[in-house]
Design a protein around this motif. Structure first.
Motif: not given
Lengths: 261, 246
Positions: A160-161, A238-245, A258, B89, A139, A156-157, B132, B91, B151, B130, B93-94, A142, B85
């Protein structure tokens, strides 16, 4: 004077007489432990970041300044992890008195916070270094590969982790500080243990007084670990996420949970 | 054609171990160059040297004719020479969207609104818009790699380097990533791809480099390299690999 005769009688007697003082001692203990942990975390973070800065290319004299800093930071960590905090308090407090930094009679609280912070910082530096190692170095690569600087990638990467991964250890440090700030009674900081000692000494009731003190310590550490657990949950997001469209309707959305899946 | 990158006499050794020996070739605008060869032949190291994830120990890389190390800041160069890669790789946390926005905002100093707009454009292009709001841990390998490509594209690079982009994927997910890469190639993206996917190299590449033992053994258009390889080492490698793949 009406002297109690039973264990519970003594406990309520001491609480009645010294409740106010115990509460004050609890406040001081929490203050020292909390600020000491936070400042120690900041110190540890800075030390850990500096220790991960890659050495510059080129001849030895370009590497020297950073190598020197790395060396000094290692000395700091080794010294403060390698000696007991009770000894550090004596050396730092009476040492600064000897060289005239503080006078006899100045409040000990700032000195106490300083001692706990520096001590915690030495442990935190190693804990945070472990956290940084725990984040897959791909990471960082990257982030570098899209043009981010070492500092940007860290902030930023990686960090936080790293911080999320070491939350249990940070909790440990906090709990240790709540308990170990009791050694600061040697420089007469009126924290919880110190107040217990005063109460016990006045009536010679050591067991009863320290039973009360033990209970207060336990309540403190238990609530702190629970609070930190909550904080960890919050950091996980959050453990959930939204798929759009979808193929038929671009405005539809599905929420994937999840925990149910 | 305009030369974007010129690799000149590039060398890389780790201690006494020589990984790259006197590598020279150039990348022109619109080139799709596949680098093939067995493991340990230096393919990945070459790619990593080109964007300085590994410091070359000799030779020079020219970027638009100027030394890449001195012509512009390393961060700017890196944003122009993107990388995808093997292990994605992303991120962790995002979210997917933030993964595509971070570099734009930090490196290109784009505003949040612009970064989001561009991120969505490229996510759409790889078919991941979808998702995102998802986090990397919630995606499959193929989806992760498509996000990683988006990315990289968000930085609007001049060249994209792919380091075995499908090697860590389940066979059924390889196709979706190769399709995205094929679309990019036909849209004129300049790409340098280290791969074991021989059919992809044959069908999509404009040039194929065969590497062995840290040197480029053969550099030819795919039709020629796959049907009439000149070098005995290339012939031997292809015989071993094509027997399984094509």
């Amino acid at each position: 004077m009406n002297v109690p005769s039973t264990f519970f009688g003594w406990v309520s007697f001491l609480l009645d007489r010294y409740g106010q003082l115990f509460l004050q001692g609890t406040g001081i203990t929490l203050l020292v432990a909390l600020t000491g942990t936070i400042l120690g975390f900041v110190i540890g973070l800075l030390v850990a970041i500096v220790r991960t800065v890659p050495l510059p290319k080129g001849p030895w004299y370009r590497k020297l300044p950073l190598k020197l800093v790395h060396f000094l930071l290692n000395v700091y960590i080794e010294v403060f992890r390698g000696t007991p905090m009770i000894v550090q308090s004596m050396v730092i407090y009476y040492g600064s008195m000897m060289i005239g930094l503080i006078k006899r009679g100045t409040p000990v609280l700032p000195a106490a916070i300083l001692i706990v912070s520096i001590n915690t910082g030495a442990y935190m530096a190693e804990i945070i270094r472990g956290g940084i190692i725990s984040v897959d170095k791909g990471q960082k690569e990257a982030a570098t590969a899209i043009g981010m600087t070492h500092w940007q990638a860290m902030v930023h990467v990686v960090l936080p982790q790293a911080v999320r991964n070491i939350m249990p250890s940070i909790g440990n440090e906090f709990v240790v500080n709540i308990k170990d700030s009791s050694v600061l009674n040697v420089i007469s900081l009126n924290e919880l243990y110190f107040t217990g000692k005063s109460a016990a000494g006045n009536y010679g009731r050591y067991f009863e007084a320290f039973f009360v003190i033990a209970c207060i310590y336990l309540v403190l550490t238990f609530s702190v670990t629970r609070l930190l657990r909550l904080l960890e949950r919050k950091m996980d997001g959050k453990k959930n996420y939204t798929i759009y469209g979808s193929q038929s309707d671009s405005h539809s959305s599905i929420t994937v949970n999840e925990e149910e899946a | 054609m305009e030369k974007i990158l010129e690799i000149q006499h590039l060398e890389k050794h780790f201690g006494d171990h020589v990984v790259l020996k006197d590598i020279s070739f150039s990348v022109e605008k619109g080139d799709v160059i596949c680098i093939i060869g067995s493991s340990g032949s230096g393919k990945s190291t070459l790619l990593r040297c080109i964007n300085f994830l590994e410091e070359p120990t000799g030779g020079e890389i020219l970027y638009h004719g100027k030394n890449a190390e001195t012509a512009c800041k390393r961060t700017i160069y890196n944003s122009k020479v993107g990388m995808v890669f093997q292990s994605f790789n992303l991120f962790g946390n995002h979210t997917v969207l933030e993964n595509c926005m971070l570099g734009q905002m930090q490196v290109l100093k784009a505003s949040r609104a612009d970064a989001e707009k561009r991120a969505l454009t490229y996510l759409q292009r790889v078919g991941m818009d979808a998702y995102r709001a998802a986090r990397p841990a919630q995606l499959s390998g193929g989806q992760k790699q498509r996000v990683a490509i988006a990315r990289a594209l968000c930085m609007e690079p001049e060249v994209l380097l792919f380091d075995e982009p499908t090697s860590a994927l389940d066979p059924e997910m390889v196709g979706e990533v190769l399709n995205v890469m094929q679309d990019l190639a036909s849209a004129g993206m300049t790409m340098l791809i280290v791969t074991h996917e021989m059919s992809f190299a044959r069908d999509v590449a404009s040039r194929v480099l065969f590497m062995d033992g840290g040197v480029i053994v053969e550099d030819a258009p795919p039709q020629q390299l796959f049907s009439q390889p000149k070098q005995p080492r290339t012939q031997e490698f292809l015989k071993r690999v094509l027997a399984r793949q094509l």
